[in-house]
Scaffold this active site. Sequence first.
Site, PDB file in Angstrom:
ATOM      1  CG  ASP A   1      76.865 -37.010 -56.131  1.00  0.00           C
ATOM      2  OD1 ASP A   1      76.568 -35.914 -56.470  1.00  0.00           O
ATOM      3  OD2 ASP A   1      76.012 -37.925 -55.465  1.00  0.00           O
TER       4      ASP A   1
ATOM      5  CE1 TYR B   1      76.018 -33.772 -48.503  1.00  0.00           C
ATOM      6  CE2 TYR B   1      77.701 -32.595 -47.327  1.00  0.00           C
ATOM      7  CZ  TYR B   1      76.290 -33.339 -47.417  1.00  0.00           C
ATOM      8  OH  TYR B   1      75.942 -33.912 -46.244  1.00  0.00           O
TER       9      TYR B   1
ATOM     10  CG  HIS C   1      71.162 -32.294 -49.384  1.00  0.00           C
ATOM     11  ND1 HIS C   1      70.198 -33.171 -48.883  1.00  0.00           N
ATOM     12  CD2 HIS C   1      72.297 -33.001 -49.161  1.00  0.00           C
ATOM     13  CE1 HIS C   1      70.566 -34.209 -48.917  1.00  0.00           C
ATOM     14  NE2 HIS C   1      71.992 -34.346 -49.283  1.00  0.00           N
TER      15      HIS C   1
ATOM     16  NE  ARG D   1      78.279 -33.514 -38.697  1.00  0.00           N
ATOM     17  CZ  ARG D   1      77.952 -33.984 -39.916  1.00  0.00           C
ATOM     18  NH1 ARG D   1      78.106 -35.297 -40.146  1.00  0.00           N
ATOM     19  NH2 ARG D   1      77.504 -33.162 -40.814  1.00  0.00           N
TER      20      ARG D   1
ATOM     21  CD  GLU E   1      70.898 -37.702 -52.172  1.00  0.00           C
ATOM     22  OE1 GLU E   1      71.821 -37.674 -52.603  1.00  0.00           O
ATOM     23  OE2 GLU E   1      70.950 -37.770 -50.860  1.00  0.00           O
TER      24      GLU E   1
ATOM     25  CD  GLU F   1      73.006 -35.434 -56.596  1.00  0.00           C
ATOM     26  OE1 GLU F   1      74.099 -35.691 -57.394  1.00  0.00           O
ATOM     27  OE2 GLU F   1      72.982 -36.279 -55.381  1.00  0.00           O
TER      28      GLU F   1
ATOM     29  CG  ASP G   1      72.957 -39.974 -55.520  1.00  0.00           C
ATOM     30  OD1 ASP G   1      73.427 -41.085 -55.921  1.00  0.00           O
ATOM     31  OD2 ASP G   1      73.609 -39.234 -54.552  1.00  0.00           O
TER      32      ASP G   1
ATOM     33  NE  ARG H   1      68.548 -40.630 -47.966  1.00  0.00           N
ATOM     34  CZ  ARG H   1      69.565 -39.962 -48.485  1.00  0.00           C
ATOM     35  NH1 ARG H   1      70.922 -39.940 -48.593  1.00  0.00           N
ATOM     36  NH2 ARG H   1      68.996 -38.872 -49.391  1.00  0.00           N
TER      37      ARG H   1
ATOM     38  CD  GLN I   1      73.962 -42.037 -47.517  1.00  0.00           C
ATOM     39  OE1 GLN I   1      73.070 -41.924 -47.978  1.00  0.00           O
ATOM     40  NE2 GLN I   1      74.713 -40.873 -47.520  1.00  0.00           N
TER      41      GLN I   1
ATOM     42  CE1 TYR J   1      77.615 -42.094 -41.496  1.00  0.00           C
ATOM     43  CE2 TYR J   1      79.039 -40.595 -42.811  1.00  0.00           C
ATOM     44  CZ  TYR J   1      78.395 -40.902 -41.687  1.00  0.00           C
ATOM     45  OH  TYR J   1      78.443 -39.925 -40.574  1.00  0.00           O
TER      46      TYR J   1
ATOM     47  CE  LYS K   1      74.513 -41.226 -51.560  1.00  0.00           C
ATOM     48  NZ  LYS K   1      73.525 -40.181 -51.711  1.00  0.00           N
TER      49      LYS K   1
ATOM     50  CB  THR L   1      73.264 -42.772 -60.661  1.00  0.00           C
ATOM     51  OG1 THR L   1      73.694 -43.463 -59.434  1.00  0.00           O
ATOM     52  CG2 THR L   1      73.252 -41.196 -60.631  1.00  0.00           C
TER      53      THR L   1
ATOM     54  CB  THR M   1      70.615 -33.383 -52.488  1.00  0.00           C
ATOM     55  OG1 THR M   1      70.965 -34.737 -52.395  1.00  0.00           O
ATOM     56  CG2 THR M   1      68.947 -33.107 -52.442  1.00  0.00           C
TER      57      THR M   1
ATOM     58  CD  GLU N   1      67.464 -32.187 -47.804  1.00  0.00           C
ATOM     59  OE1 GLU N   1      67.678 -32.683 -48.924  1.00  0.00           O
ATOM     60  OE2 GLU N   1      67.497 -31.159 -47.517  1.00  0.00           O
TER      61      GLU N   1
END
Lengths: 421, 421
Positions: A123, A125, A130, A139, A195, A197, A229, A233, A236, A240, A249, A253, A352, A366
């Site tokens: 997968d 990114y 996204h 962050r 997500e 995708e 996907d 959250r 995760q 992670y 995840k 899927t 995503t 989001e």
Amino acid sequence: MKLDETHDPALRSWVESANAPDCAFPIQNLPFGIFRGKGRKELPRGGVAIGDQILDLAALGVRTGPTLNALAATGRPALRRLRRELSRALREKSAQRKRLARHLVSMRQAELLLPVAIGDYSDFYTGIHHATNIGRILRPDNPLLANYKWVPIGYHGRASSIIVSGTPIRRPLGQARLPDAPAPLYAPSMRLDYEAELGFITGTGNRLGRPIPIGEAFAHVFGAVLLNDWSARDIQAWEYQPLGPFLAKSFATTISPWIVTMDALEPYRCSAFARAADDPRPLPYLDNDDDQREGGFAIELEMHVRTARMKQPARLSRGNFRDSYWTVAQIIAHQTSNGCNLQPGDLLASGTISGTGADSLGSLMELTLAGKNRLSLPGGETRAFLEDGDEVIERGRCVREGFATIGFGEAAGRILPALAQ
Amino acid sequence: MKLDETHDPALRSWVESANAPDCAFPIQNLPFGIFRGKGRKELPRGGVAIGDQILDLAALGVRTGPTLNALAATGRPALRRLRRELSRALREKSAQRKRLARHLVSMRQAELLLPVAIGDYSDFYTGIHHATNIGRILRPDNPLLANYKWVPIGYHGRASSIIVSGTPIRRPLGQARLPDAPAPLYAPSMRLDYEAELGFITGTGNRLGRPIPIGEAFAHVFGAVLLNDWSARDIQAWEYQPLGPFLAKSFATTISPWIVTMDALEPYRCSAFARAADDPRPLPYLDNDDDQREGGFAIELEMHVRTARMKQPARLSRGNFRDSYWTVAQIIAHQTSNGCNLQPGDLLASGTISGTGADSLGSLMELTLAGKNRLSLPGGETRAFLEDGDEVIERGRCVREGFATIGFGEAAGRILPALAQ
């Protein structure tokens, strides 16, 4: 673009339902899938979607077996010939009409299965909007990491839990730590998300130790599917670091059952335009003029939700795969750049895809800013994350002036309550 | 422990080489593998190692086909019966000796292949000393992250590039950014490393959505192999944020050819003692008294290197799987705790196993402090990371007073120069 007679928008099929203006599967599409008669104990086999019907590939002497892996492995030239043969056989006034009509199965009478046995699943990114949106939540001072515009970031996903559209999704249990809690809990996920995708399924592979040059990457792709996907959250966020997403995840899927071939997608190629003029030029192994000019694909991806109380699904977003920062050829070249081998039936997903507009965000994370801004649904319900009974439906299609509109169908799944512990 | 007649250390075999004191494959071991005659075009098939011979499983009417997946799927009780049958048939004074002797193939005449078709591969991070050592290099102020003692951290690895011992390793090309460089380069990895791990191969799986309770976890494990998780540290440092290691690992993972069954490992169980008294108690889904008492395995793991100039390999480290923080049952329970499904032939690896002593560090990253302290080899050469022509050999064995010593054989690979770009 490599257009041929199969892309002619004026073509019509003797399968009447294929000629309806909003049909996902006109004669310009011809995606492959695996099916069997609903409720029958017969062996699954390969078919091609045409209108609301499935043509059994055995009618053309193509015996796929219960997966399309062997068909995928035949390679792009053979697949292009098969596509042309199918297009001619299904056209209005085809001399084969009578013989082939006996090999049609109505989609309503068919069960659609996973189209390939997926060896490895990666997968990526590639959705830069996204990545920026998620980065801003985690962050705020440094949303997009320094490697993003150099490396097509990706991770390995779980192949065993990839399921076909329609399979219910059991809400996962997992470890999460609430803010300020001294210890984590093992409990049903409270922040279940989707997500939007796209997934690419490989055809011919490469030998271990031999990278695929970017200029040859497309020859190794069989076709594309929709991919949701599903993401927990809260699991995760806690798991992670430092090795990436894992159980957040791997519970499920969902992919759509019909593989839209790269040949069918040919008219919808576009420039890879998410790269800004002052972005760094890709390193040579990811750089290719043809790819920059037409390595993108204009594919609309929509996410819809239908809660248990809603009659009709409501659309939550519409994004476009044009917004991908990295092209399909770039992710193939990158994945194999260290010598890693692809095999027929591997799956490489886009990550995503979100756009810049508020109506183009491909995840609830989001859309609700990590659950802070609840989403209002028609009928008065609201959602921060998915609730039991919610059905999420991903849809996709390619639209281009002067060409037929072709669709991907759906990748759908409904949330079942978590198991009692 | 579930000991039976097959574990009796006094047993001897009519295959004389199995009775040598340093033999990895005495009659108390009986690991399974896939082999064929060297240089022959015959179909690969299942066998059991005994001394320096392989007994073709067809001799007992067991037709495995070219992988052991179907045998693995028969489950622990059936495997235990087959083990007892093999033990009796291969014992001194067995009435079957004459008949079976015709089905022996010398290991020197055999080619050993990958023993299972690996569906999914997960790599855990159970070596707490390794995690602390690596963390100290990356984050001196915070070596072990807050989730480590709660979550058996793991990530998905690449299944397609898992290879059997003896297969050469092509030095990977990849993106890396030198310290203070303005941009990354795509070049041969300059920080190629190994990781000493153990891999567990699953037998019977679980249904998607149905976690495996920790008390049932062992019933789902077929056996163990040595595993060298080759790692390109420069690629890893540049790519791993935010989604974890990807191309730094996916170019090759070497496993040993013989699957030592969980039944053979039974006498070497030990307490899961890497957990300190003041560590948090595992959450209930990871907590099980039996598992804490005897969920560990005392398995020695040695790493050896032989450069192109060396005649004999030199030992670089000797660790012990006892130093794993999480048990095999815990990683199985965790992997499936969100409903993720295991299938027969999946691989779950331990992560690098290092001890507390300087001679027990399972990677060059730890032995050389990220390349800062070069390692001296017999003959005067030194190494920061692996050079072309170096062969890395992982060895493993189980030693316990009052029991036979059993071995895993080797997981070996030699570094080939990178491809010219």
